[in-house]
Design a protein around this motif. Structure first.
Motif, PDB file in Angstrom:
ATOM      1  N   THR A  16       0.633  -1.132   0.105  1.00  0.00           N
ATOM      2  CA  THR A  16       0.045   0.060  -0.087  1.00  0.00           C
ATOM      3  C   THR A  16       0.842   1.200   0.006  1.00  0.00           C
ATOM      4  N   THR A  17       1.815   1.147   0.790  1.00  0.00           N
ATOM      5  CA  THR A  17       2.703   2.372   0.849  1.00  0.00           C
ATOM      6  C   THR A  17       3.434   2.824  -0.593  1.00  0.00           C
ATOM      7  N   THR A  18       3.708   1.432  -1.155  1.00  0.00           N
ATOM      8  CA  THR A  18       4.336   1.649  -2.609  1.00  0.00           C
ATOM      9  C   THR A  18       3.347   2.255  -3.452  1.00  0.00           C
ATOM     10  N   ALA A  19       2.086   1.535  -3.410  1.00  0.00           N
ATOM     11  CA  ALA A  19       0.972   1.945  -4.396  1.00  0.00           C
ATOM     12  C   ALA A  19       0.535   3.392  -4.182  1.00  0.00           C
ATOM     13  N   ILE A  20       0.393   3.977  -2.915  1.00  0.00           N
ATOM     14  CA  ILE A  20       0.084   5.372  -2.936  1.00  0.00           C
ATOM     15  C   ILE A  20       1.055   6.412  -3.256  1.00  0.00           C
ATOM     16  N   ALA A  25       3.419  10.018  -7.124  1.00  0.00           N
ATOM     17  CA  ALA A  25       4.727  10.554  -7.857  1.00  0.00           C
ATOM     18  C   ALA A  25       4.439  10.446  -9.396  1.00  0.00           C
ATOM     19  N   MET A  26       3.626   9.643  -9.848  1.00  0.00           N
ATOM     20  CA  MET A  26       3.216   9.474 -11.418  1.00  0.00           C
ATOM     21  C   MET A  26       2.358  11.002 -11.412  1.00  0.00           C
ATOM     22  N   GLU A 240      13.415   8.515  -2.254  1.00  0.00           N
ATOM     23  CA  GLU A 240      13.379   7.342  -2.776  1.00  0.00           C
ATOM     24  C   GLU A 240      12.252   6.688  -3.749  1.00  0.00           C
ATOM     25  N   TYR A 241      10.767   7.129  -3.360  1.00  0.00           N
ATOM     26  CA  TYR A 241       9.622   6.861  -4.133  1.00  0.00           C
ATOM     27  C   TYR A 241       9.749   7.851  -5.550  1.00  0.00           C
ATOM     28  N   TYR A 242      10.341   8.928  -5.283  1.00  0.00           N
ATOM     29  CA  TYR A 242      10.677   9.672  -6.559  1.00  0.00           C
ATOM     30  C   TYR A 242      11.645   9.075  -7.548  1.00  0.00           C
ATOM     31  N   ARG A 243      12.631   8.480  -6.968  1.00  0.00           N
ATOM     32  CA  ARG A 243      13.718   7.584  -7.860  1.00  0.00           C
ATOM     33  C   ARG A 243      12.781   6.245  -8.475  1.00  0.00           C
ATOM     34  N   LEU A 244      11.933   5.692  -7.474  1.00  0.00           N
ATOM     35  CA  LEU A 244      11.568   4.416  -8.090  1.00  0.00           C
ATOM     36  C   LEU A 244      10.521   4.869  -9.033  1.00  0.00           C
ATOM     37  N   ILE A 249       9.080   4.289 -14.907  1.00  0.00           N
ATOM     38  CA  ILE A 249       8.682   5.149 -16.400  1.00  0.00           C
ATOM     39  C   ILE A 249       9.938   4.753 -17.214  1.00  0.00           C
ATOM     40  N   GLU A 250      11.094   4.592 -16.734  1.00  0.00           N
ATOM     41  CA  GLU A 250      12.259   4.026 -17.804  1.00  0.00           C
ATOM     42  C   GLU A 250      11.760   2.488 -18.321  1.00  0.00           C
TER      43      GLU A 250
END
Ligand SMILES: Nc1ncnc2c1ncn2[C@@H]1O[C@H](COP(=O)(O)OP(=O)(O)OP(=O)(O)O)[C@@H](O)[C@H]1O
Ligand SMILES: [Mg+2]
Length: 252
Positions: A16-20, A25-26, A240-244, A249-250
């Motif tokens: 969930t932390t990754t999803a939100i 970020a997107m 870190e979530y910005y970098r992820l 996207i890459e």
């Protein structure tokens, strides 16, 4: 439309932390993004919405032909980010779908019928490999697996990858493993280095370069109904979530 299912049947690994935060970020990069909450716990929904104000949710969409996905989608305070919420009622869904021929295809059909233009759809899933997670994997173009940096990190990974293979062999041959992201990492421990290596042995070059560290700020932000980017923009979690997000996207 890129549809990313965030899945791992282990509980509490950072799905969930990754999803939100990935969805936020997107959106902040100007990408029209829809976050679909498929977890009856509704944690993704609560992170952006007051779910009590939404009488229809993903349970209605997936159980009932007369409710379209567009009917439950709600805007969030984050520009470009909408959420399709879940509530505890979703827990009844598995038992209902099991006897339906189109059970695994419900989400895919509803997404195909959606006429709103989203560039990214991020799906948060429950900690189980049942029909709800299968619906996410059938609808997805990509799978992202958060793996907790812990001694038991890889327990259950075989079952997850076996399920992915089954879904690839029939309902969704195009499903791609986008990658595994190591979460809840504590770089001070030597254990974490061993775990890193064990995860790399299984996922190879699919492990994202970016590792998500343990951070109190990441834990706190949902309670404030904010992503990490507005709650603590200077924190390690935001970086870190910005970098992820950049790596995702890459890769897509
Ligand atoms: N990088 C992190 N640093 C600190 N706490 C974190 C981090 N990532 C997640 N958490 C916290 O760990 C707990 C579990 O995380 P999260 O809810 O994202 O996992 P999950 O895989 O979605 O869990 P579930 O399987 O129950 O749905 C939550 O309290 C969350 O706030
Ligand atoms: Mg969760």
């Amino acid at each position: 439309m890129t549809v990313i299912a965030i899945a791992n049947q282990k509980g509490g690994v950072g799905k969930t932390t990754t999803a939100i935060n990935l969805a936020a970020a997107m959106a902040m990069r100007g990408r029209r993004t829809l976050l679909i909450d498929l977890d009856p716990q509704g944690n993704s929904s609560i992170s952006f919405l007051d779910v009590r104000k939404h009488d229809k949710n993903m349970f209605d969409v997936l159980s009932n032909g007369s409710v379209a996905l567009a009917d439950v989608i709600a805007p969030t305070p984050v520009e470009n980010l909408d959420v399709a919420p879940a509530r505890i009622s979703l827990a009844k869904l598995e038992a209902m779908l099991i006897s339906e021929i189109d059970g695994p295809y419900r989400l895919k059909d509803r997404l195909d019928a959606l006429d709103r233009p989203y560039e990214f759809v991020i799906i948060d899933t429950p900690p189980a490999l049942g029909l709800i997670t299968v619906n996410a994997l059938v609808a997805a173009t990509h799978l992202l697996v958060p793996v907790q940096s812990s001694y038991f990190a890889l327990e259950g990974t075989d079952d997850l990858l076996e399920t992915v293979e089954k879904i690839r062999s029939r309902p969704n041959p195009n499903l791609k493993l986008l990658g595994a992201v190591i979460t809840l990492h504590d770089k001070r421990t030597t254990l974490s280095r061993d775990v890193h290596k064990a995860i790399a042995d299984v996922f190879g070059d699919r492990v994202f370069q970016t590792t998500i560290s343990k951070s109190i700020r990441l834990e706190e932000s949902p309670a404030h109904k904010e992503s990490i980017f507005t709650f603590a923009p200077q924190s390690s979690g935001a970086y870190e979530y910005y970098r992820l997000c950049e790596e995702v996207i890459e890769r897509v």
